[in-house]
Design a protein around this motif. Structure first.
Motif, PDB file in Angstrom:
ATOM      1  N   THR A 128       0.893  -1.176  -0.084  1.00  0.00           N
ATOM      2  CA  THR A 128      -0.171  -0.114  -0.060  1.00  0.00           C
ATOM      3  C   THR A 128       0.717   1.303   0.033  1.00  0.00           C
ATOM      4  OG1 THR A 128      -1.562   1.208   1.087  1.00  0.00           O
ATOM      5  CG2 THR A 128      -0.223  -0.210   2.439  1.00  0.00           C
ATOM      6  N   THR A 129       0.155   2.196  -0.595  1.00  0.00           N
ATOM      7  CA  THR A 129       1.040   3.462  -0.440  1.00  0.00           C
ATOM      8  C   THR A 129       0.392   4.474   0.454  1.00  0.00           C
ATOM      9  OG1 THR A 129      -0.859   4.431  -2.055  1.00  0.00           O
ATOM     10  CG2 THR A 129       1.357   3.985  -3.158  1.00  0.00           C
ATOM     11  N   GLY A 130      -0.462   3.923   1.305  1.00  0.00           N
ATOM     12  CA  GLY A 130      -1.167   4.548   2.522  1.00  0.00           C
ATOM     13  C   GLY A 130      -0.508   4.665   3.626  1.00  0.00           C
ATOM     14  N   TRP A 134       1.919  11.985   2.110  1.00  0.00           N
ATOM     15  CA  TRP A 134       2.123  12.517   0.799  1.00  0.00           C
ATOM     16  C   TRP A 134       1.987  14.176   1.054  1.00  0.00           C
ATOM     17  CZ3 TRP A 134       4.026   9.377  -2.897  1.00  0.00           C
ATOM     18  CH2 TRP A 134       4.148   7.936  -2.542  1.00  0.00           C
ATOM     19  N   ALA A 137      -1.467  15.697   0.969  1.00  0.00           N
ATOM     20  CA  ALA A 137      -2.320  15.801   2.403  1.00  0.00           C
ATOM     21  C   ALA A 137      -1.843  17.287   3.105  1.00  0.00           C
ATOM     22  CB  ALA A 137      -1.902  14.778   3.042  1.00  0.00           C
ATOM     23  N   GLY A 160      -9.586   7.433   1.103  1.00  0.00           N
ATOM     24  CA  GLY A 160      -8.095   7.146   0.896  1.00  0.00           C
ATOM     25  C   GLY A 160      -7.162   7.938   1.908  1.00  0.00           C
ATOM     26  N   SER A 161      -7.547   8.042   3.099  1.00  0.00           N
ATOM     27  CA  SER A 161      -7.010   8.956   3.988  1.00  0.00           C
ATOM     28  C   SER A 161      -5.662   8.279   4.368  1.00  0.00           C
ATOM     29  CB  SER A 161      -7.709   8.622   5.645  1.00  0.00           C
ATOM     30  OG  SER A 161      -8.949   9.078   5.441  1.00  0.00           O
ATOM     31  N   GLY A 162      -5.018   7.281   3.937  1.00  0.00           N
ATOM     32  CA  GLY A 162      -3.601   6.837   4.497  1.00  0.00           C
ATOM     33  C   GLY A 162      -3.369   6.881   5.969  1.00  0.00           C
ATOM     34  N   ASP A 183     -10.296   4.175   4.587  1.00  0.00           N
ATOM     35  CA  ASP A 183      -9.451   3.549   3.345  1.00  0.00           C
ATOM     36  C   ASP A 183      -9.835   1.980   3.238  1.00  0.00           C
ATOM     37  OD1 ASP A 183      -6.297   4.945   2.743  1.00  0.00           O
ATOM     38  OD2 ASP A 183      -6.483   2.623   2.353  1.00  0.00           O
ATOM     39  N   CYS A 184      -9.007   1.439   2.337  1.00  0.00           N
ATOM     40  CA  CYS A 184      -9.310  -0.060   1.905  1.00  0.00           C
ATOM     41  C   CYS A 184      -8.567  -1.003   2.456  1.00  0.00           C
ATOM     42  CB  CYS A 184      -9.429   0.013   0.436  1.00  0.00           C
ATOM     43  SG  CYS A 184      -7.846   0.294  -0.292  1.00  0.00           S
ATOM     44  N   LEU A 225     -13.645   1.628   3.714  1.00  0.00           N
ATOM     45  CA  LEU A 225     -14.241   2.054   2.505  1.00  0.00           C
ATOM     46  C   LEU A 225     -13.581   1.893   1.408  1.00  0.00           C
ATOM     47  CD1 LEU A 225     -16.510   5.387   2.250  1.00  0.00           C
ATOM     48  CD2 LEU A 225     -15.788   4.064   0.355  1.00  0.00           C
ATOM     49  N   ASP A 226     -13.899   1.032   0.583  1.00  0.00           N
ATOM     50  CA  ASP A 226     -13.254   0.381  -0.627  1.00  0.00           C
ATOM     51  C   ASP A 226     -13.978   0.816  -1.650  1.00  0.00           C
ATOM     52  OD1 ASP A 226     -12.078  -0.895  -2.813  1.00  0.00           O
ATOM     53  OD2 ASP A 226     -11.513  -2.660  -1.738  1.00  0.00           O
ATOM     54  N   TRP A 227     -13.370   1.723  -2.747  1.00  0.00           N
ATOM     55  CA  TRP A 227     -14.342   2.322  -3.756  1.00  0.00           C
ATOM     56  C   TRP A 227     -14.847   1.128  -4.596  1.00  0.00           C
ATOM     57  CZ3 TRP A 227      -9.226   5.379  -4.625  1.00  0.00           C
ATOM     58  CH2 TRP A 227      -9.170   5.989  -3.509  1.00  0.00           C
ATOM     59  N   ALA A 245      -7.028  13.546  -0.470  1.00  0.00           N
ATOM     60  CA  ALA A 245      -5.696  13.881  -0.907  1.00  0.00           C
ATOM     61  C   ALA A 245      -4.842  12.680  -1.448  1.00  0.00           C
ATOM     62  CB  ALA A 245      -4.840  14.326   0.226  1.00  0.00           C
ATOM     63  N   ASP A 246      -4.437  13.040  -2.707  1.00  0.00           N
ATOM     64  CA  ASP A 246      -3.515  11.972  -3.415  1.00  0.00           C
ATOM     65  C   ASP A 246      -4.134  10.932  -3.554  1.00  0.00           C
ATOM     66  OD1 ASP A 246      -1.222  11.133  -5.000  1.00  0.00           O
ATOM     67  OD2 ASP A 246       0.295  11.731  -3.882  1.00  0.00           O
ATOM     68  N   TYR A 249      -4.315   8.813  -8.724  1.00  0.00           N
ATOM     69  CA  TYR A 249      -2.883   8.167  -9.411  1.00  0.00           C
ATOM     70  C   TYR A 249      -2.966   6.973 -10.081  1.00  0.00           C
ATOM     71  CZ  TYR A 249      -3.166   5.248  -4.971  1.00  0.00           C
ATOM     72  OH  TYR A 249      -3.567   4.218  -3.961  1.00  0.00           O
TER      73      TYR A 249
HETATM   74  C1  LIG Z   1      -1.160   8.105  -2.394  1.00  0.00           C
HETATM   75  S1  LIG Z   1      -1.894   7.303  -0.715  1.00  0.00           S
HETATM   76  C2  LIG Z   1      -2.673   8.901  -0.347  1.00  0.00           C
HETATM   77  C3  LIG Z   1      -2.906   8.818   1.222  1.00  0.00           C
HETATM   78  C4  LIG Z   1      -3.046  10.135   2.084  1.00  0.00           C
HETATM   79  N1  LIG Z   1      -4.437  10.615   1.430  1.00  0.00           N
HETATM   80  C5  LIG Z   1      -2.233  11.218   1.643  1.00  0.00           C
HETATM   81  O1  LIG Z   1      -2.168  11.987   1.040  1.00  0.00           O
HETATM   82  O2  LIG Z   1      -1.179  11.255   2.650  1.00  0.00           O
HETATM   83  C6  LIG Z   1      -3.497   6.872  -1.459  1.00  0.00           C
HETATM   84  C7  LIG Z   1      -4.427   6.111  -0.446  1.00  0.00           C
HETATM   85  O3  LIG Z   1      -5.663   5.613  -1.462  1.00  0.00           O
HETATM   86  C8  LIG Z   1      -6.018   4.301  -0.775  1.00  0.00           C
HETATM   87  N2  LIG Z   1      -6.833   3.559  -1.841  1.00  0.00           N
HETATM   88  C9  LIG Z   1      -6.196   3.156  -3.051  1.00  0.00           C
HETATM   89  N3  LIG Z   1      -7.164   2.444  -3.562  1.00  0.00           N
HETATM   90  C10 LIG Z   1      -8.138   2.596  -2.786  1.00  0.00           C
HETATM   91  C11 LIG Z   1      -9.742   1.944  -2.811  1.00  0.00           C
HETATM   92  N4  LIG Z   1     -10.032   1.074  -3.992  1.00  0.00           N
HETATM   93  N5  LIG Z   1     -10.705   2.355  -1.896  1.00  0.00           N
HETATM   94  C12 LIG Z   1     -10.222   3.089  -0.855  1.00  0.00           C
HETATM   95  N6  LIG Z   1      -9.007   3.660  -0.672  1.00  0.00           N
HETATM   96  C13 LIG Z   1      -8.078   3.283  -1.532  1.00  0.00           C
HETATM   97  C14 LIG Z   1      -4.742   3.714  -0.283  1.00  0.00           C
HETATM   98  O4  LIG Z   1      -4.905   2.661   0.544  1.00  0.00           O
HETATM   99  C15 LIG Z   1      -3.859   5.012   0.231  1.00  0.00           C
HETATM  100  O5  LIG Z   1      -4.124   5.141   1.561  1.00  0.00           O
END
Ligand SMILES: C[S@@+](CC[C@H](N)C(=O)[O-])C[C@H]1O[C@@H](n2cnc3c(N)ncnc32)[C@H](O)[C@@H]1O
Length: 327
Positions: A128-130, A134, A137, A160-162, A183-184, A225-227, A245-246, A249
């Motif tokens: 995960t990038t979470g 970033w 945020a 997608g709070s990370g 987040d998921c 919450l998974d989109w 935020a972010d 991608y």
């Molecule tokens: C680049 S990180 C950004 C995290 C945070 N918002 C920040 O800016 O520091 C992207 C986030 O989107 C979440 N994400 C990716 N696909 C997702 C999905 N299908 N449903 C929910 N969250 C998702 C990841 O788990 C991750 O936490």
């Protein structure tokens, strides 16, 4: 209130760099002359010896790089404090067993407004990038602090709070009614919950699903919450405001993400949505704009030029979008 002189003081600047995890600082000979033994002691008291950093230590690798650089600068013009050497030795001995450490984000200039986040320094951990904060945020939170009235008494949902920097900062510093971070990823959600507990120590955890913490009329929480999974949409979840935020991608999640935004807009036609992005790939970002339009969602670009309360990289290509349903 911090004065301009205090802001430019090299010691204050060093302390801020240490808190925000920045080791790209430089010191000129005039600055170094001001950092005598007593001021080195003051630096140690405000950083590694402070109650906050003793409880939530910064990465030992970061400490090592920072202290080594600081000592190298000082050695040219100053007697170096014994404890600076001792702290460097300590940092060299300790290794962060797991990838996690704590970062302390200073909001504004004074050290009395700090958001502490448990996070990693790596871009991808456990798929995960979470698990790191970033740039978007930081930018979204700074924009929110400049527009606090938009958040007044609102029920806010973050997608997608990370690790939760944006949601936690907004919940702490804007007068919201409730804020739920989502987040998921299971490990990301566990870390969000820990970060809520660190930053809201007086809040009481409720026995509830989603995980909620309350203090009088204020609520902060975390939920899966998974989109891609429509069954994650709680029927009762009708926020006034959605932030992210972010989260733009990955081309494969643009459609599901826009689907989520559209679902919330249909549930509450007055909803406001704000998404902050760093534009790394124009094609992906334009794909997001096209998907929004194809789903009857309109957008407006919000100008962000300078960081005000929270430092973010002003040179990056970025965008904050306000999104609404077309009438
Ligand atoms: C680049 S990180 C950004 C995290 C945070 N918002 C920040 O800016 O520091 C992207 C986030 O989107 C979440 N994400 C990716 N696909 C997702 C999905 N299908 N449903 C929910 N969250 C998702 C990841 O788990 C991750 O936490």
């Amino acid at each position: 209130m911090t004065t301009e002189t205090e802001k430019c003081d090299p010691l204050n600047q060093l302390i801020h760099h240490f808190y925000s995890g920045n080791h790209s600082f430089s010191l000129n000979p005039e600055d170094i002359k001001k950092i005598d033994w007593n001021r080195q002691q003051a630096f140690l008291e405000a950083t590694v010896n402070s109650t906050l950093l003793k409880k939530y230590p910064v990465s030992s690798n970061f400490s090592k790089i920072f202290l080594k650089k600081l000592i190298e600068y000082l050695e040219s013009h100053q007697e170096v404090h014994d404890d600076l050497y001792a702290q460097l030795c300590l940092a060299m001995k300790v290794s962060n067993h797991n990838n996690f450490c704590y970062k302390h984000y200073v909001v504004g200039q004074s050290l009395d407004k700090i958001i502490t986040i448990k996070e990693t320094r790596n871009m991808v951990v456990n798929g995960t990038t979470g698990l790191k904060t970033w740039e978007a945020a930081l930018m979204l939170s700074d924009w929110a602090l400049c527009n606090k009235d938009l958040f007044l008494n609102k029920n806010v949902l973050e997608l997608g709070s990370g690790v939760g920097f944006a949601g936690i900062t907004i919940a702490k510093m804007c007068d919201i009614k409730s804020l739920v971070l989502s987040d998921c990823h299971d490990e990301v959600l566990k870390t969000i919950t820990e970060n809520i507990q660190i930053n809201f120590p007086s809040y009481e955890q409720k026995v509830s699903q989603p995980t909620l913490f309350t203090n009088g009329p204020k609520t902060i929480g975390a939920t899966m919450l998974d989109w891609n999974k429509v069954d994650h949409f709680n029927e009762h979840m009708v926020p006034d405001l959605v932030i992210g935020a972010d989260i733009v991608y990955d081309p494969s999640i643009l459609k599901p993400l826009c689907n989520v935004l559209q679902t919330f807009c249909i549930k509450n036609r007055d909803i406001d949505i704000y998404i902050a992005s760093v534009i790394r790939n124009e094609e992906t970002f334009n794909g997001f704009l096209e998907t929004l339009s194809s789903m009857n969602l309109k957008y407006e670009k919000i100008e962000m030029i300078k960081s005000v309360f929270i430092d973010w990289d002003e040179k990056i290509q970025k965008c904050v979008l306000k999104i609404k349903l077309n009438n």
